[in-house]
Design a protein around this motif. Structure first.
Motif, PDB file in Angstrom:
ATOM      1  N   VAL A 113      11.986  -0.461   1.118  1.00 31.55           N
ATOM      2  CA  VAL A 113      11.740   0.000  -0.256  1.00 31.55           C
ATOM      3  C   VAL A 113      13.054   0.485  -0.856  1.00 31.55           C
ATOM      4  O   VAL A 113      13.766   1.280  -0.256  1.00 31.55           O
ATOM      5  CB  VAL A 113      10.690   1.134  -0.295  1.00 31.55           C
ATOM      6  CG1 VAL A 113      10.510   1.646  -1.720  1.00 31.55           C
ATOM      7  CG2 VAL A 113       9.369   0.661   0.277  1.00 31.55           C
ATOM      8  N   THR A 114      13.352  -0.031  -2.075  1.00 30.44           N
ATOM      9  CA  THR A 114      14.554   0.382  -2.794  1.00 30.44           C
ATOM     10  C   THR A 114      14.166   0.809  -4.206  1.00 30.44           C
ATOM     11  O   THR A 114      13.081   0.496  -4.692  1.00 30.44           O
ATOM     12  CB  THR A 114      15.573  -0.779  -2.901  1.00 30.44           C
ATOM     13  OG1 THR A 114      14.941  -1.901  -3.527  1.00 30.44           O
ATOM     14  CG2 THR A 114      16.089  -1.179  -1.529  1.00 30.44           C
ATOM     15  N   ILE A 124      10.015  -7.775   1.660  1.00 35.55           N
ATOM     16  CA  ILE A 124      10.244  -8.269   3.016  1.00 35.55           C
ATOM     17  C   ILE A 124      10.688  -9.716   2.890  1.00 35.55           C
ATOM     18  O   ILE A 124      10.076 -10.500   2.163  1.00 35.55           O
ATOM     19  CB  ILE A 124       8.952  -8.217   3.871  1.00 35.55           C
ATOM     20  CG1 ILE A 124       8.443  -6.785   4.001  1.00 35.55           C
ATOM     21  CG2 ILE A 124       9.195  -8.827   5.242  1.00 35.55           C
ATOM     22  CD1 ILE A 124       7.109  -6.679   4.711  1.00 35.55           C
ATOM     23  N   ARG A 125      11.757 -10.053   3.600  1.00 41.99           N
ATOM     24  CA  ARG A 125      12.228 -11.437   3.628  1.00 41.99           C
ATOM     25  C   ARG A 125      11.836 -12.087   4.941  1.00 41.99           C
ATOM     26  O   ARG A 125      11.843 -11.446   5.983  1.00 41.99           O
ATOM     27  CB  ARG A 125      13.747 -11.497   3.482  1.00 41.99           C
ATOM     28  CG  ARG A 125      14.227 -11.202   2.094  1.00 41.99           C
ATOM     29  CD  ARG A 125      15.748 -11.258   2.092  1.00 41.99           C
ATOM     30  NE  ARG A 125      16.270 -11.002   0.791  1.00 41.99           N
ATOM     31  CZ  ARG A 125      16.848 -11.921   0.024  1.00 41.99           C
ATOM     32  NH1 ARG A 125      16.998 -13.144   0.451  1.00 41.99           N
ATOM     33  NH2 ARG A 125      17.296 -11.613  -1.167  1.00 41.99           N
ATOM     34  N   LYS A 126      11.545 -13.371   4.853  1.00 46.77           N
ATOM     35  CA  LYS A 126      11.272 -14.159   6.049  1.00 46.77           C
ATOM     36  C   LYS A 126      12.010 -15.473   5.885  1.00 46.77           C
ATOM     37  O   LYS A 126      11.816 -16.175   4.896  1.00 46.77           O
ATOM     38  CB  LYS A 126       9.766 -14.390   6.194  1.00 46.77           C
ATOM     39  CG  LYS A 126       9.385 -15.015   7.504  1.00 46.77           C
ATOM     40  CD  LYS A 126       7.890 -14.970   7.717  1.00 46.77           C
ATOM     41  CE  LYS A 126       7.587 -15.457   9.114  1.00 46.77           C
ATOM     42  NZ  LYS A 126       6.215 -15.177   9.472  1.00 46.77           N
ATOM     43  N   ARG A 133       7.337  -9.184  -2.317  1.00 46.32           N
ATOM     44  CA  ARG A 133       8.228  -8.471  -3.239  1.00 46.32           C
ATOM     45  C   ARG A 133       7.383  -7.981  -4.399  1.00 46.32           C
ATOM     46  O   ARG A 133       6.853  -8.783  -5.178  1.00 46.32           O
ATOM     47  CB  ARG A 133       9.332  -9.392  -3.723  1.00 46.32           C
ATOM     48  CG  ARG A 133      10.391  -8.690  -4.518  1.00 46.32           C
ATOM     49  CD  ARG A 133      11.487  -9.670  -4.876  1.00 46.32           C
ATOM     50  NE  ARG A 133      12.604  -9.020  -5.510  1.00 46.32           N
ATOM     51  CZ  ARG A 133      13.606  -9.648  -6.063  1.00 46.32           C
ATOM     52  NH1 ARG A 133      13.648 -10.971  -6.038  1.00 46.32           N
ATOM     53  NH2 ARG A 133      14.583  -8.995  -6.627  1.00 46.32           N
ATOM     54  N   LYS A 134       7.265  -6.660  -4.508  1.00 43.90           N
ATOM     55  CA  LYS A 134       6.421  -6.084  -5.542  1.00 43.90           C
ATOM     56  C   LYS A 134       6.991  -4.731  -5.961  1.00 43.90           C
ATOM     57  O   LYS A 134       7.576  -4.021  -5.164  1.00 43.90           O
ATOM     58  CB  LYS A 134       4.996  -5.923  -4.994  1.00 43.90           C
ATOM     59  CG  LYS A 134       3.956  -5.682  -6.030  1.00 43.90           C
ATOM     60  CD  LYS A 134       2.558  -5.803  -5.439  1.00 43.90           C
ATOM     61  CE  LYS A 134       1.531  -5.488  -6.508  1.00 43.90           C
ATOM     62  NZ  LYS A 134       0.182  -5.496  -5.988  1.00 43.90           N
ATOM     63  N   GLU A 144       2.862   2.394   1.263  1.00 43.70           N
ATOM     64  CA  GLU A 144       1.575   1.918   1.793  1.00 43.70           C
ATOM     65  C   GLU A 144       1.484   0.391   1.727  1.00 43.70           C
ATOM     66  O   GLU A 144       1.070  -0.259   2.689  1.00 43.70           O
ATOM     67  CB  GLU A 144       0.412   2.554   1.015  1.00 43.70           C
ATOM     68  CG  GLU A 144      -0.951   2.097   1.465  1.00 43.70           C
ATOM     69  CD  GLU A 144      -1.247   2.376   2.942  1.00 43.70           C
ATOM     70  OE1 GLU A 144      -2.028   1.604   3.533  1.00 43.70           O
ATOM     71  OE2 GLU A 144      -0.700   3.342   3.503  1.00 43.70           O
ATOM     72  N   ALA A 145       1.899  -0.180   0.615  1.00 35.36           N
ATOM     73  CA  ALA A 145       1.819  -1.636   0.449  1.00 35.36           C
ATOM     74  C   ALA A 145       2.715  -2.365   1.449  1.00 35.36           C
ATOM     75  O   ALA A 145       2.307  -3.369   2.055  1.00 35.36           O
ATOM     76  CB  ALA A 145       2.208  -2.028  -0.978  1.00 35.36           C
TER      77      ALA A 145
END
Length: 173
Positions: A113-114, A124-126, A133-134, A144-145
């Motif tokens: 989180v930034t 999150i990158r995969k 990305r939200k 939480e998300a």
């Protein structure tokens, strides 16, 4: 050439519960029953056998399974010096990276989180592409998300920023 299980067992005794090696035979600078190895600059324990240095966690795997791991071994609790056999598991490089702790330069204190233009972005990158990305109004919503998404994507390798031993320390405060 890699050490064999037979040669390893001739030289060292391994305690799978504690995760330490002890010398079986005395040598030039070695006493029988003394602990083998030392911690390197990255926090891993290395043991020198027959003039060659090995990561202790890989020797533990060899000692217990008979196979020297060619890939990555993950320390489940994140403690690089904890080589108890139940704390080790085979992993891919990606899985091992999922089990990383919160980076020390984090500005929000929440892994993934930034702060972006006054809002909290959870991502999150995969494989170099955003898998999640939200943006959220509050840090709590973003945390939480991302926890839910990380568990979905990473399964047993999901790490939310603290390792088990750090979480236990916080719980005991």
């Amino acid at each position: 050439m890699t050490i064999t299980q037979a040669r390893l067992k001739e030289s060292l005794f391994y305690s799978p519960v504690v995760g330490v090696f002890e010398w079986r035979r005395p040598g030039r600078r070695v006493r029988r029953g003394f602990l083998a190895g030392g911690v390197n600059g990255n926090g891993y324990i290395r043991v020198r056998v027959d003039g060659r240095s090995y990561p202790a966690h890989k020797l533990a795997w060899l000692y217990m399974t008979g196979e020297y791991p060619s890939g990555v071994l993950d320390h489940i609790d994140g403690d690089r010096s904890n080589n108890a056999f139940n704390n080790l598991r085979l992993a891919t490089c990606a899985q091992n990276s999922h089990n990383m702790r919160l980076h020390r330069t984090s500005t929000t204190g929440v892994k993934g989180v930034t702060m972006v233009r006054g809002k909290y972005e959870a991502s999150i990158r995969k494989n170099g592409v955003y898998a999640f990305r939200k943006t959220f109004e509050t840090l709590e919503e973003a945390e939480e998300a991302i926890r839910v998404k990380r568990e979905e994507l990473h399964g047993e390798f999901a790490n939310h920023g603290l390792h088990k031993y750090e979480q236990e320390e916080l719980a005991n405060l």
